[in-house]
Design a protein around this motif. Structure first.
Motif, PDB file in Angstrom:
ATOM      1  N   GLU A 263      -2.145 145.126  39.391  1.00  0.00           N
ATOM      2  CA  GLU A 263      -3.552 145.464  39.180  1.00  0.00           C
ATOM      3  C   GLU A 263      -4.265 145.490  40.516  1.00  0.00           C
ATOM      4  N   GLU A 264      -4.969 146.564  40.771  1.00  0.00           N
ATOM      5  CA  GLU A 264      -5.725 146.734  42.010  1.00  0.00           C
ATOM      6  C   GLU A 264      -7.205 146.622  41.676  1.00  0.00           C
ATOM      7  N   VAL A 265      -7.853 145.575  42.194  1.00  0.00           N
ATOM      8  CA  VAL A 265      -9.246 145.282  41.867  1.00  0.00           C
ATOM      9  C   VAL A 265     -10.132 145.728  43.024  1.00  0.00           C
ATOM     10  N   THR A 266     -11.138 146.513  42.701  1.00  0.00           N
ATOM     11  CA  THR A 266     -12.126 146.943  43.694  1.00  0.00           C
ATOM     12  C   THR A 266     -13.535 146.662  43.156  1.00  0.00           C
ATOM     13  N   LEU A 267     -14.479 146.430  44.086  1.00  0.00           N
ATOM     14  CA  LEU A 267     -15.886 146.203  43.735  1.00  0.00           C
ATOM     15  C   LEU A 267     -16.678 147.475  44.003  1.00  0.00           C
ATOM     16  N   LYS A 283     -16.873 145.036  38.772  1.00  0.00           N
ATOM     17  CA  LYS A 283     -15.441 144.958  39.115  1.00  0.00           C
ATOM     18  C   LYS A 283     -14.699 146.109  38.427  1.00  0.00           C
ATOM     19  N   GLU A 284     -13.924 146.853  39.230  1.00  0.00           N
ATOM     20  CA  GLU A 284     -13.153 147.990  38.710  1.00  0.00           C
ATOM     21  C   GLU A 284     -11.668 147.714  38.933  1.00  0.00           C
ATOM     22  N   THR A 285     -10.888 147.811  37.866  1.00  0.00           N
ATOM     23  CA  THR A 285      -9.453 147.491  37.932  1.00  0.00           C
ATOM     24  C   THR A 285      -8.633 148.757  37.686  1.00  0.00           C
ATOM     25  N   LYS A 286      -7.695 149.024  38.601  1.00  0.00           N
ATOM     26  CA  LYS A 286      -6.787 150.157  38.466  1.00  0.00           C
ATOM     27  C   LYS A 286      -5.349 149.649  38.476  1.00  0.00           C
ATOM     28  N   LEU A 287      -4.514 150.356  37.747  1.00  0.00           N
ATOM     29  CA  LEU A 287      -3.093 150.010  37.740  1.00  0.00           C
ATOM     30  C   LEU A 287      -2.383 150.675  38.902  1.00  0.00           C
TER      31      LEU A 287
END
Length: 457
Positions: A263-267, A283-287
């Motif tokens: 999981e790649e978490v970005t603000l 918080k935005e989560t990408k696989l």
């Protein structure tokens, strides 16, 4: 067939052993009107279609070129063309029937690759009292059982040596073995298992090469996955890509590949505008995916137990296992004829539109191949009878033990004879005097060097 009969009679060809195989001749162009057979001059032509291309050009239409050569010098004795998408296993019965008519006998030894090994083909030859040697395909039950047997217990088979090949210093280069107890196929033919020392080495090398290519593709795919701009964000897409890479080569049992999900978490700012202390973030989560793989060393060791083996079958009960093996190992002589057809003769491309004319042109190529092969056969026989081991036909005058027609033509190409007519009506002849090598080659071909130069008194 008339040409072949004359060649057999004039050159005393032995037709007791015949080798058959096929190749494809590709064509550039649509040829839409010839995708189905057409009638030309009372005969049905072959259909130009796409099929399994032996030239690795499945995008082009092609014709099947079927050739049979004798063991005696590899001289072509029969050829025919067939539909471009025709399977090889459907060509052997009509070919064998015509060879029976050509030779006037049925007991010649017919040797071909695994496409001959269908129940229908073998039964037809056996009923007609024909003799055959071929190799069983890997998908037959007998090869699967043998490989499983060797995998489970490699010491269960007792082998005996057929023959060995050693170099000048006595070092072992090759060895062929066969089980002490011979088997029978389910159709009742002799099944002769052969273990080749060289094939054992090449089988292992091919397996490791395939594994190396697969891991290289996996590494490139992993780099794509780790790229910041990757579009592979769905697990099923990643898994499908991995399965496609593994499906290209039979290495799936030696490689275990794991798809790792992260999981790649970005603000991200909740509202547009310049950032400040009061700015709210979401918080935005990408696989993101990664790969890891491992080579199963134990599976590789097990696979090595069945390396180097291949199954030959025959219905000839009088031939020994060594005779069967040596006869089958002469099969590559026909590959040399295909090579000469496509390199020396440059059979493709063909600049003809009418398919019947193309078939006629292929017949001309066949006749040229017959002449080319007979020249090779005669000069090699002359060298043997004269006790000549080699002639300097290679560049820098290097020795050539097996002269080819192409080498002979190159060596004799400088010979010329010009006849000039003067104004007075006299004739002036200008000759190129043959060199010592050219004189030797001319004599070996049964001719006189004086025919190629100034006649001496």
């Amino acid at each position: 067939m008339a040409v072949t009969r004359q060649s057999v009679e004039q050159f005393d060809l032995d037709l007791s052993e015949l080798h058959n195989d096929s190749t494809t001749v590709r064509f550039y162009g649509d040829y839409e009107e010839f995708e189905e057979p057409v009638q030309r001059r009372g005969k049905q032509t072959a259909a130009m279609r796409q099929g399994h291309s032996k030239d690795h050009r499945p995008d082009l239409k092609q014709l099947l070129y079927i050739l049979t050569v004798s063991e005696d010098g590899g001289v072509p004795v029969y050829f025919t063309t067939d539909d471009g998408d025709k399977h090889d296993d459907q060509t052997h019965i009509p070919t064998w029937d015509l060879l029976k008519e050509l030779t006037g006998r049925t007991d010649f030894l017919y040797i071909a690759d695994c496409k001959l090994a269908s129940s229908e083909n073998l039964a037809h030859l056996h009923r007609q009292k024909g003799r055959f040697i071929t190799i069983l395909p890997k998908n037959r039950s007998e090869p699967r059982k043998m490989r499983q047997l060797l995998t489970d217990d490699p010491d269960c088979v007792s082998w005996k040596t057929l023959y060995e090949i050693r170099d000048e210093d006595g070092n072992l280069e090759h060895r062929f073995r066969t089980p002490r107890e011979e088997e029978m196929t389910k159709d009742g033919y002799r099944l002769i298992w052969i273990h080749s020392l060289v094939k054992e080495t090449t089988d292992e090398a091919s397996r490791m090469k395939a594994i190396g290519k697969t891991t290289s593709e996996l590494s490139r795919f992993r780099a794509r996955l780790r790229s910041p701009r990757t579009l592979m964000r769905q697990r099923h897409r990643v898994q499908e890509e991995v399965e496609a890479i593994l499906a290209k080569r039979p290495v799936g049992s030696f490689l275990s590949v794991e798809v790792i999900q992260e999981e790649e978490v970005t603000l991200k700012q909740a509202t547009p505008g310049r950032r400040s202390k009061k700015t709210q973030y979401t918080k935005e989560t990408k696989l993101r995916f990664d790969l890891s793989w491992k080579i199963d060393a134990d599976a590789l060791e097990v696979a090595k137990r069945s390396d180097g083996i291949f199954p030959l079958i025959t219905n000839d009960s009088k031939l020994s296992a060594e005779d069967v093996l040596r006869a089958y190992k002469r099969q590559p002589i026909i590959e040399k004829r295909f090579s000469q057809l496509k390199t020396d003769s440059c059979v493709a491309p063909v600049y003809l539109k009418e398919v019947s004319r193309i078939e006629s042109l292929l017949c001309v190529y066949f006749l040229a191949l017959v002449i080319q092969t007979l020249i090779e056969r005669e000069i090699r026989r002359a060298m043997d009878s004269s006790g000549i081991e080699s002639v300097p036909l290679y560049p820098e005058g290097r020795a050539c033990r097996r002269p080819t027609t192409r080498r002979l033509i190159d060596a004799l190409s400088s010979l010329s004879h010009h006849r000039l007519q003067t104004d007075d009506g006299d004739t002036l002849s200008l000759y190129t005097q043959p060199t010592s090598l050219q004189s030797q080659l001319i004599k070996l071909m049964g001719l006189r060097p004086s025919s190629y130069g100034r006649k001496k008194n």
